[in-house]
Motif scaffolding. Structure first.
Motif, mmCIF file in Angstrom:
data_model
loop_
_atom_site.group_PDB
_atom_site.id
_atom_site.type_symbol
_atom_site.label_atom_id
_atom_site.label_comp_id
_atom_site.label_asym_id
_atom_site.label_seq_id
_atom_site.Cartn_x
_atom_site.Cartn_y
_atom_site.Cartn_z
ATOM 1 N N TYR A 167 0.811 -1.218 0.000
ATOM 2 C CA TYR A 167 0.000 0.000 0.000
ATOM 3 C C TYR A 167 0.848 1.273 0.000
ATOM 4 O O TYR A 167 0.310 2.370 -0.110
ATOM 5 N N LEU A 175 -6.170 4.858 -1.079
ATOM 6 C CA LEU A 175 -6.245 4.071 0.155
ATOM 7 C C LEU A 175 -7.632 4.158 0.786
ATOM 8 O O LEU A 175 -8.164 3.156 1.278
ATOM 9 N N ILE A 194 -5.000 -1.070 6.073
ATOM 10 C CA ILE A 194 -5.141 0.125 5.235
ATOM 11 C C ILE A 194 -5.350 1.365 6.098
ATOM 12 O O ILE A 194 -4.762 2.423 5.854
#
Length: 204
Positions: A167, A175, A194
């Motif tokens: 990520y 995101l 996340i």
């Protein structure tokens, strides 16, 4: 018997049992911590509340909260009152507006409910003496200067993991879209990772 208030410090992978998690409680006015081994489902239920995630449909502990509140029953406190052969025993102290009701519960379920009802968690000095771990000098210094954050249930023993690294190249908008999608699909462990990445970016 005097009661000692506990706070939930966070959750991490258990280093002693494969597939299990360690729920870490800490005394509010002290340096001792209590690690409690719990299952994956219970860890997820606790992590969701710690991370402030809102599932699209109520989970089991959310259903219990809604049911109790609908009938005027409130969870006043959770008491971890016994430790036997490594097993922690807890009870829910409830009130229906007229009298207190004591209900036996697994400690993992009791903690998950305490977080939802926003009620205090207590234990005794005897249990803290049996199971409490005193943090070292370095941890003690960090605790005084920085508020402890919930431990990601996807966190492993290494400081970085492939699941979080993927990520790092995404911007915050991407995101946040992934976070919304993960919550919608009820992928709460993924959502937790996340969300931690988003918090890290915004704090920089």
């Amino acid at each position: 018997m005097s009661k000692i208030k506990l706070n939930v410090l966070g959750i991490s992978y258990s280093q002693t049992q494969t597939g299990a998690y360690a729920l870490v409680l800490t005394e509010e006015h002290g340096e001792r911590r209590i690690p409690i081994i719990i299952g994956g489902f219970e860890a997820q239920a606790i992590a969701i509340q710690l991370e402030g995630l809102k599932p699209p449909r109520p989970l089991t502990h959310d259903l219990f909260l809604n049911f109790a509140m609908s009938f005027g029953v409130n969870l006043v406190e959770v008491n971890i009152y016994r430790l036997e052969e490594g097993v922690f025993y807890s009870k829910l102290i409830c009130n229906n507006g007229g009298k207190d009701i004591v209900i036996d519960a697994r400690t993992s379920d009791a903690i998950a409910l305490a977080l939802r009802f926003k009620c205090p968690i207590y234990t005794s000095e005897e249990i803290l003496q049996k199971s409490g771990i005193v943090i070292d000098i370095q941890e003690r210094s960090e605790t005084k200067t920085k508020k402890a954050e919930p431990i990601d249930i996807e966190e492993k023993k290494t400081t970085s993991s492939p699941k979080s690294n993927k990520y790092k190249n995404l911007d915050i908008d991407a995101l946040e879209e992934l976070l919304a999608e993960a919550i919608k699909k009820e992928e709460y462990e993924k959502a937790s990772i996340i969300q931690n990445e988003i918090k890290k970016r915004k704090s920089q």
